[in-house]
Design a protein around this motif. Structure first.
Motif, PDB file in Angstrom:
ATOM      1  N   TYR A   4      -6.638  -0.788   2.234  1.00 32.21           N
ATOM      2  CA  TYR A   4      -5.943  -1.433   3.347  1.00 32.21           C
ATOM      3  C   TYR A   4      -4.870  -0.499   3.876  1.00 32.21           C
ATOM      4  N   GLU A   5      -4.614  -0.578   5.179  1.00 28.55           N
ATOM      5  CA  GLU A   5      -3.572   0.227   5.811  1.00 28.55           C
ATOM      6  C   GLU A   5      -2.429  -0.677   6.235  1.00 28.55           C
ATOM      7  N   SER A  17       7.540   6.645   4.408  1.00 28.43           N
ATOM      8  CA  SER A  17       6.190   6.242   4.055  1.00 28.43           C
ATOM      9  C   SER A  17       5.668   5.121   4.947  1.00 28.43           C
ATOM     10  N   CYS A  18       6.443   4.069   5.117  1.00 32.35           N
ATOM     11  CA  CYS A  18       5.951   2.935   5.897  1.00 32.35           C
ATOM     12  C   CYS A  18       6.129   3.144   7.405  1.00 32.35           C
ATOM     13  N   ARG A  19       7.022   4.017   7.831  1.00 37.27           N
ATOM     14  CA  ARG A  19       7.145   4.333   9.265  1.00 37.27           C
ATOM     15  C   ARG A  19       5.873   4.985   9.776  1.00 37.27           C
ATOM     16  N   PHE A  22       0.802   3.735   5.575  1.00 36.04           N
ATOM     17  CA  PHE A  22       0.267   4.148   4.284  1.00 36.04           C
ATOM     18  C   PHE A  22      -0.968   3.333   3.956  1.00 36.04           C
ATOM     19  N   GLU A  23      -1.802   3.884   3.069  1.00 33.81           N
ATOM     20  CA  GLU A  23      -3.004   3.210   2.613  1.00 33.81           C
ATOM     21  C   GLU A  23      -2.780   2.723   1.201  1.00 33.81           C
TER      22      GLU A  23
END
Length: 83
Positions: A4-5, A17-19, A22-23
């Protein structure tokens, strides 16, 4: 397990990372993430493309038979005959 992305709901408040997104590999029966595992800011699930096999040429009758498909041909009377 599917991959999931996720991406930050508000890019200004998220970590690097979240900006950028991430997978994450998670079981399908688990609930989607609501916060980033690193910085705990809200994230949303991104709809990503799926992996589909690419067929470069049409399958011939012999290729289809080798792959295990049943080949049927329509006759004049409307019935199908197995090749």
């Amino acid at each position: 397990m599917p991959i999931y992305e996720y991406i930050a709901s508000d890019p200004e408040k998220g970590c690097r990372s979240c900006r950028n997104g991430f997978e994450l590999r998670r079981p399908a029966d688990r609930e989607p993430l609501e916060v980033c595992p690193l910085c705990k800011s809200p994230v949303k699930k991104v709809i990503s493309k799926i992996n589909t096999p690419k067929i470069t040429k049409p399958m011939s009758v012999t290729d289809a038979k080798k792959a295990g498909f049943t080949i049927l041909e329509k006759r004049c009377d409307g019935n199908y005959e197995k090749l």
